[in-house]
Design a protein around this motif. Structure first.
Motif, PDB file in Angstrom:
ATOM      1  N   ALA A 168       8.478  -3.383   4.626  1.00 41.99           N
ATOM      2  CA  ALA A 168       7.236  -3.596   5.360  1.00 41.99           C
ATOM      3  C   ALA A 168       6.395  -2.329   5.345  1.00 41.99           C
ATOM      4  N   THR A 197       3.605  -7.135   9.141  1.00 42.00           N
ATOM      5  CA  THR A 197       4.193  -8.275   9.851  1.00 42.00           C
ATOM      6  C   THR A 197       5.288  -8.939   9.026  1.00 42.00           C
ATOM      7  N   ARG A 198       5.409  -8.572   7.775  1.00 41.94           N
ATOM      8  CA  ARG A 198       6.332  -9.143   6.789  1.00 41.94           C
ATOM      9  C   ARG A 198       6.002 -10.593   6.450  1.00 41.94           C
ATOM     10  N   LYS A 199       4.786 -11.019   6.860  1.00 47.83           N
ATOM     11  CA  LYS A 199       4.379 -12.385   6.551  1.00 47.83           C
ATOM     12  C   LYS A 199       3.231 -12.425   5.550  1.00 47.83           C
ATOM     13  N   ASP A 200       2.849 -11.267   5.040  1.00 44.26           N
ATOM     14  CA  ASP A 200       1.768 -11.269   4.073  1.00 44.26           C
ATOM     15  C   ASP A 200       1.881 -10.110   3.093  1.00 44.26           C
ATOM     16  N   ILE A 235       8.938 -14.933   7.691  1.00 44.66           N
ATOM     17  CA  ILE A 235       9.129 -13.535   7.330  1.00 44.66           C
ATOM     18  C   ILE A 235       9.842 -13.448   5.980  1.00 44.66           C
ATOM     19  N   THR A 247      -0.107 -15.256   2.160  1.00 44.42           N
ATOM     20  CA  THR A 247       0.379 -15.327   3.539  1.00 44.42           C
ATOM     21  C   THR A 247       1.451 -16.395   3.668  1.00 44.42           C
TER      22      THR A 247
END
Lengths: 113, 110
Positions: free
Chosen positions: B52, B68-71, B28, B24
């Motif tokens: 994504a 979310t492009r964060k994980d 981004i 995580t």
């Protein structure tokens, strides 16, 4: 060879000595990266070349660190006046132009005593 | 600067079990890479993700790019002893400067 090669694989230096670490990227790979990996941690970016141009050196920890790639192929990472905190594995990676996929060499383990 | 977190930090599993790990970020990313590193060797690229929601497999390995492009997530099915090693995620945001996570150390018990 088929992969990225690095030499030497192991280097022991007395504090204050200069060292030079060599990287031979995969043939045809335009981009070349150097990383520093401390024990138990992930690699940390040092610097990046595209051909012979050093496009990003934001990760070099001090002005004692210098990297070059004069003919756009082999690269040398030089550390002057080594300190104990420089002890780490130095990894080199290469990739094709415009590719995000980086392929790593086996690394050089530097120990400063 | 950008930082990645990986969980779990380490895991011990029985041979044949499935493995799940994740990565995580507070930022981004537009590319995720997963690597495996064995002692005395450099990281070996396992899977690359570029979009994504993307789900990509490589043999028994499957990785997903979070929406979310964060994980990002990595699964290993039917683990075998040679899966032992440290698994790193790496993320990039429109540059060549990849940020690596601290790694997940996997041990497989026979």
């Amino acid at each position: 060879g088929a992969g990225v090669s690095q030499s030497p694989r192991y280097k022991v230096a007395k504090r204050g000595q200069d060292v030079a670490l060599r990287c031979d990227p995969i043939s045809g790979h335009v981009s070349l990266f150097w990383y520093q990996q401390a024990l138990g941690q992930g690699p940390e970016f040092l610097t990046y070349f595209q051909n012979e141009a050093q496009l990003d050196k934001s990760g070099l920890p001090s002005d004692r660190f210098f990297a070059e790639r004069p003919e756009g192929s082999v690269s040398t990472l030089k550390i002057q006046r080594t300190q104990q905190e420089d002890s780490a594995v130095y990894l080199c990676a290469s990739s094709l132009a415009y590719s995000q996929e980086q392929y790593f060499g086996p690394g050089t383990r530097l120990t400063v005593t | 600067g950008q930082q990645l977190n990986q969980s779990p930090q380490s895991m011990f599993i029985q041979e044949g079990e499935d493995v799940s790990m994740n990565c995580t970020s507070s930022s981004i990313f537009n590319t995720w890479l997963w690597y495996k590193q064995e002692p005395g060797e450099g990281p070996v690229l396992l899977i690359a993700l570029y979009k994504a929601g993307e789900l990509t497999s490589n043999g028994r390995l499957t990785a997903q790019f979070g929406i979310t492009r964060k994980d990002s997530f990595l699964n290993i099915s039917a683990s075998i002893p040679s899966d032992v090693g440290i698994y790193f995620c790496a993320g990039d945001n429109y540059g060549q400067n990849f940020v690596f996570g601290p790694g997940t150390r996997l041990s497989v018990l026979p």
